[in-house]
Design a protein around this motif. Structure first.
Motif, PDB file in Angstrom:
ATOM      1  N   PHE A   1       0.927  -1.222  -0.031  1.00  0.00           N
ATOM      2  CA  PHE A   1       0.071   0.046  -0.119  1.00  0.00           C
ATOM      3  C   PHE A   1       0.890   1.372  -0.131  1.00  0.00           C
ATOM      4  CE2 PHE A   1      -3.958  -2.403   1.229  1.00  0.00           C
ATOM      5  CZ  PHE A   1      -4.731  -1.577   0.089  1.00  0.00           C
ATOM      6  N   LEU A   2       1.868   1.004   0.437  1.00  0.00           N
ATOM      7  CA  LEU A   2       2.909   2.219   0.679  1.00  0.00           C
ATOM      8  C   LEU A   2       3.474   2.531  -0.909  1.00  0.00           C
ATOM      9  CD1 LEU A   2       4.442   4.701   1.959  1.00  0.00           C
ATOM     10  CD2 LEU A   2       6.515   2.814   2.430  1.00  0.00           C
ATOM     11  N   ILE A   3       3.823   1.477  -1.497  1.00  0.00           N
ATOM     12  CA  ILE A   3       4.284   1.598  -2.932  1.00  0.00           C
ATOM     13  C   ILE A   3       2.949   2.157  -4.010  1.00  0.00           C
ATOM     14  CG2 ILE A   3       5.158   0.276  -4.826  1.00  0.00           C
ATOM     15  CD1 ILE A   3       6.516  -1.422  -3.056  1.00  0.00           C
ATOM     16  N   ILE A   4       2.053   1.512  -3.550  1.00  0.00           N
ATOM     17  CA  ILE A   4       0.916   1.801  -4.592  1.00  0.00           C
ATOM     18  C   ILE A   4       0.061   3.316  -4.204  1.00  0.00           C
ATOM     19  CG2 ILE A   4      -1.702   1.358  -4.712  1.00  0.00           C
ATOM     20  CD1 ILE A   4      -1.066  -1.550  -3.966  1.00  0.00           C
ATOM     21  N   ALA A   5       0.246   3.916  -3.147  1.00  0.00           N
ATOM     22  CA  ALA A   5      -0.163   5.364  -2.606  1.00  0.00           C
ATOM     23  C   ALA A   5       1.015   6.252  -3.300  1.00  0.00           C
ATOM     24  CB  ALA A   5      -0.188   5.550  -1.129  1.00  0.00           C
TER      25      ALA A   5
ATOM     26  N   ARG B   1      -0.237   9.019  -6.013  1.00  0.00           N
ATOM     27  CA  ARG B   1       0.500  10.301  -5.867  1.00  0.00           C
ATOM     28  C   ARG B   1       1.114  11.164  -6.820  1.00  0.00           C
ATOM     29  NH1 ARG B   1       0.130  13.452  -1.327  1.00  0.00           N
ATOM     30  NH2 ARG B   1       1.506  15.239  -1.065  1.00  0.00           N
ATOM     31  N   ALA B   2       1.960  10.204  -7.759  1.00  0.00           N
ATOM     32  CA  ALA B   2       2.564  10.723  -8.965  1.00  0.00           C
ATOM     33  C   ALA B   2       1.683  11.228 -10.032  1.00  0.00           C
ATOM     34  CB  ALA B   2       3.386   9.724  -9.450  1.00  0.00           C
ATOM     35  N   GLY B   3       0.222  10.656 -10.021  1.00  0.00           N
ATOM     36  CA  GLY B   3      -0.734  11.184 -10.788  1.00  0.00           C
ATOM     37  C   GLY B   3      -1.075  10.222 -12.085  1.00  0.00           C
ATOM     38  N   LEU B   4      -2.102  10.652 -12.742  1.00  0.00           N
ATOM     39  CA  LEU B   4      -2.517   9.835 -13.892  1.00  0.00           C
ATOM     40  C   LEU B   4      -1.617   9.827 -15.181  1.00  0.00           C
ATOM     41  CD1 LEU B   4      -4.710   8.383 -15.543  1.00  0.00           C
ATOM     42  CD2 LEU B   4      -5.810  10.504 -16.074  1.00  0.00           C
TER      43      LEU B   4
ATOM     44  N   ALA C   1      -7.343   1.438  -9.521  1.00  0.00           N
ATOM     45  CA  ALA C   1      -8.502   1.458  -8.616  1.00  0.00           C
ATOM     46  C   ALA C   1      -8.492   2.474  -7.663  1.00  0.00           C
ATOM     47  CB  ALA C   1      -8.908  -0.025  -8.088  1.00  0.00           C
ATOM     48  N   LEU C   2      -7.299   2.465  -7.024  1.00  0.00           N
ATOM     49  CA  LEU C   2      -6.852   3.466  -5.872  1.00  0.00           C
ATOM     50  C   LEU C   2      -7.240   4.934  -6.409  1.00  0.00           C
ATOM     51  CD1 LEU C   2      -6.478   4.110  -2.795  1.00  0.00           C
ATOM     52  CD2 LEU C   2      -4.176   4.025  -3.322  1.00  0.00           C
TER      53      LEU C   2
ATOM     54  N   THR D   1      -4.968  10.931  -0.680  1.00  0.00           N
ATOM     55  CA  THR D   1      -4.418   9.911  -1.101  1.00  0.00           C
ATOM     56  C   THR D   1      -3.817   8.819  -0.138  1.00  0.00           C
ATOM     57  OG1 THR D   1      -3.248  10.988  -2.883  1.00  0.00           O
ATOM     58  CG2 THR D   1      -2.104   8.927  -2.200  1.00  0.00           C
ATOM     59  N   PHE D   2      -2.931   9.323   0.934  1.00  0.00           N
ATOM     60  CA  PHE D   2      -2.668   8.522   2.142  1.00  0.00           C
ATOM     61  C   PHE D   2      -3.717   7.981   3.195  1.00  0.00           C
ATOM     62  CE2 PHE D   2       1.380  10.533   0.501  1.00  0.00           C
ATOM     63  CZ  PHE D   2       2.086   9.084   0.496  1.00  0.00           C
ATOM     64  N   PRO D   3      -4.961   8.825   3.355  1.00  0.00           N
ATOM     65  CA  PRO D   3      -5.906   8.601   4.176  1.00  0.00           C
ATOM     66  C   PRO D   3      -6.622   7.399   3.580  1.00  0.00           C
ATOM     67  CG  PRO D   3      -5.587  10.877   4.174  1.00  0.00           C
ATOM     68  CD  PRO D   3      -4.840  10.471   3.328  1.00  0.00           C
ATOM     69  N   VAL D   4      -6.992   7.455   2.250  1.00  0.00           N
ATOM     70  CA  VAL D   4      -7.675   6.488   1.689  1.00  0.00           C
ATOM     71  C   VAL D   4      -7.055   5.043   1.659  1.00  0.00           C
ATOM     72  CG1 VAL D   4      -8.705   5.708  -0.644  1.00  0.00           C
ATOM     73  CG2 VAL D   4      -9.295   8.253   0.316  1.00  0.00           C
ATOM     74  N   ALA D   5      -5.639   5.393   1.258  1.00  0.00           N
ATOM     75  CA  ALA D   5      -4.863   3.954   1.169  1.00  0.00           C
ATOM     76  C   ALA D   5      -4.636   3.445   2.556  1.00  0.00           C
ATOM     77  CB  ALA D   5      -3.305   4.261   0.566  1.00  0.00           C
ATOM     78  N   LEU D   6      -4.806   4.347   3.679  1.00  0.00           N
ATOM     79  CA  LEU D   6      -4.644   3.727   5.014  1.00  0.00           C
ATOM     80  C   LEU D   6      -5.892   2.952   5.347  1.00  0.00           C
ATOM     81  CD1 LEU D   6      -3.592   3.469   7.787  1.00  0.00           C
ATOM     82  CD2 LEU D   6      -4.402   5.603   8.356  1.00  0.00           C
ATOM     83  N   ILE D   7      -7.225   3.585   4.916  1.00  0.00           N
ATOM     84  CA  ILE D   7      -8.512   2.691   5.257  1.00  0.00           C
ATOM     85  C   ILE D   7      -8.298   1.747   4.496  1.00  0.00           C
ATOM     86  CG2 ILE D   7     -10.935   3.120   4.671  1.00  0.00           C
ATOM     87  CD1 ILE D   7     -10.764   6.009   5.227  1.00  0.00           C
ATOM     88  N   CYS D   8      -7.877   1.421   3.073  1.00  0.00           N
ATOM     89  CA  CYS D   8      -7.872   0.393   2.269  1.00  0.00           C
ATOM     90  C   CYS D   8      -7.104  -0.624   2.976  1.00  0.00           C
ATOM     91  CB  CYS D   8      -7.544   0.545   0.896  1.00  0.00           C
ATOM     92  SG  CYS D   8      -8.824   1.690   0.077  1.00  0.00           S
TER      93      CYS D   8
END
Length: 366
Positions: free
Chosen positions: A127-131, A135-138, A288-289, A309-316
């Motif tokens: 999740f750290l890598i994914i977040a 964060r780098a963007g589309l 998906a994130l 980004t990080f709050p949603v990643a933490l919940i997931c």
């Protein structure tokens, strides 16, 4: 991430293909063959036809939206309260979707390569890598996708070629040993995972550059066809090597890689291939994130998406540790529950929106 981010039509199609194929290429052969046997490839083709129809609905909604953001034209069509009513389940299931993919990565690691590593360590690192990726963007993700997609597809093709000496055509027969019902059950599974999930791309499609908007339909249909062809090849290859065991062994492509042995020169390559297949899980989760964050930012009218980004990643991440922790529970969800949930939370809102936009278009022309 910026609201003005845009990508080319071909880049969006690559993201679309990556999302549909990502984790599915590793997971889908086992549940399909467990219920449909040697006719699993027929189940996949039926589900692919449904996917084509769902993609047509998605593209109609996108064109009717006139290039505006998804939530913007949903609000104008349904109104604010109804938009919240239909989009809340959409967003909630996306939370579970993101967590579920990482849970599958954890199961894959625990059963194949990192058997002694705690689940929280694997999921937390992912999740750290994914977040950070999200964060780098589309635009950055779209540039990454082409290379990672080639890596994943290249290793899938390599597996199927190197085990070709073990193929036994007779394992493909009989095609319908128990009639049509198991084939339809398999199609139901593949419909829910991954094809019904394509509706979440309604959030990303408005980010295609305006000058390339006319090409997006063709590129997405090609991507969907490539996805279906890849699935069929993976299922047929697994069946011709593993036969009836395909439905019993999880991660059939990884199991095929373990059988590769060429004169003591090429052997024990399953770890390299396993890590390459992890790329599919990782990048599908990142897509998906990203969609979830964009959806929430639009619903909440936030100007800066990066705040989420990080709050949603933490919940997931917390969901990935607490929702379901056994593989049997996962199989039950994939085989029975997930197709129903994706129909209600993903498909129904977009189909409703298509109907409303269609009636409005007819009213405007009359």
């Amino acid at each position: 991430m910026k609201q003005t981010e845009s990508v080319g039509s071909l880049q969006m199609a690559v993201l679309f293909l990556f999302f549909l194929t990502g984790s599915s290429i590793v997971i889908i052969p086992s549940p399909l063959t467990s219920v449909a046997g040697s006719g699993a490839w027929l189940s996949l083709l039926l589900a692919l036809l449904l996917g084509m129809a769902m993609l047509a609905v998605l593209l109609y909604v996108h064109r009717a939206g006139g290039g505006r953001p998804f939530i913007a034209y949903t609000r104008s069509a349904l109104g604010g309260p109804l938009t919240w009513f239909v989009m809340a389940p959409f967003a909630l299931l996306l939370f579970w979707n993101v967590a579920g993919i990482v849970i599958e990565i954890g199961f894959f690691f625990k059963s194949t390569m990192l058997k002694e590593t705690p689940t929280y360590a694997v999921n937390g690192m992912l999740f750290l890598i994914i977040a950070l990726t999200v964060r780098a963007g589309l635009e950055t993700m779209a540039r990454m996708a082409a290379l990672l997609l080639l890596l994943m597809f290249g290793f899938v093709a390599l597996i199927l070629v190197l085990v070709s000496g073990l193929y036994r055509i007779e394992f493909l027969l009989p095609i319908l040993p128990e009639g049509i019902k198991p084939i339809l059950h398999g199609a139901y599974i593949a419909y829910g995972f991954p094809y019904a999930e394509l509706f979440i791309f309604a959030v990303l499609l408005p980010h295609v550059r305006a000058r390339e908007a006319g090409r997006i339909s063709r590129h997405l249909y090609i991507a969907l066809a490539v996805n279906g062809l890849t699935f069929v090849c993976a299922i047929l290859g697994s069946l011709m090597v593993l036969g009836p065991l395909t439905g019993e062994l999880k991660y059939s492509l990884y199991q095929l890689a373990r059988l590769i042995y060429i004169r003591e020169i090429v052997e024990r390559i399953e770890l390299v291939i396993g890590f390459s297949l992890i790329v599919g899980f990782y990048f599908k989760t990142a897509i998906a994130l990203l969609i979830l964050i964009k959806l929430l930012a639009a619903l909440l009218r936030l100007q800066d998406e990066q705040l989420l980004t990080f709050p949603v990643a933490l919940i997931c991440f917390l969901l990935s540790l607490t929702t379901y922790t056994t593989e049997s529970a996962t199989e039950q969800i994939v085989n029975v529950t997930w197709p129903l949930l994706t129909t209600l939370a993903y498909a129904a809102p977009v189909v409703l929106l298509a109907v409303v936009l269609g009636f409005k278009a007819m009213a405007d022309t009359s």
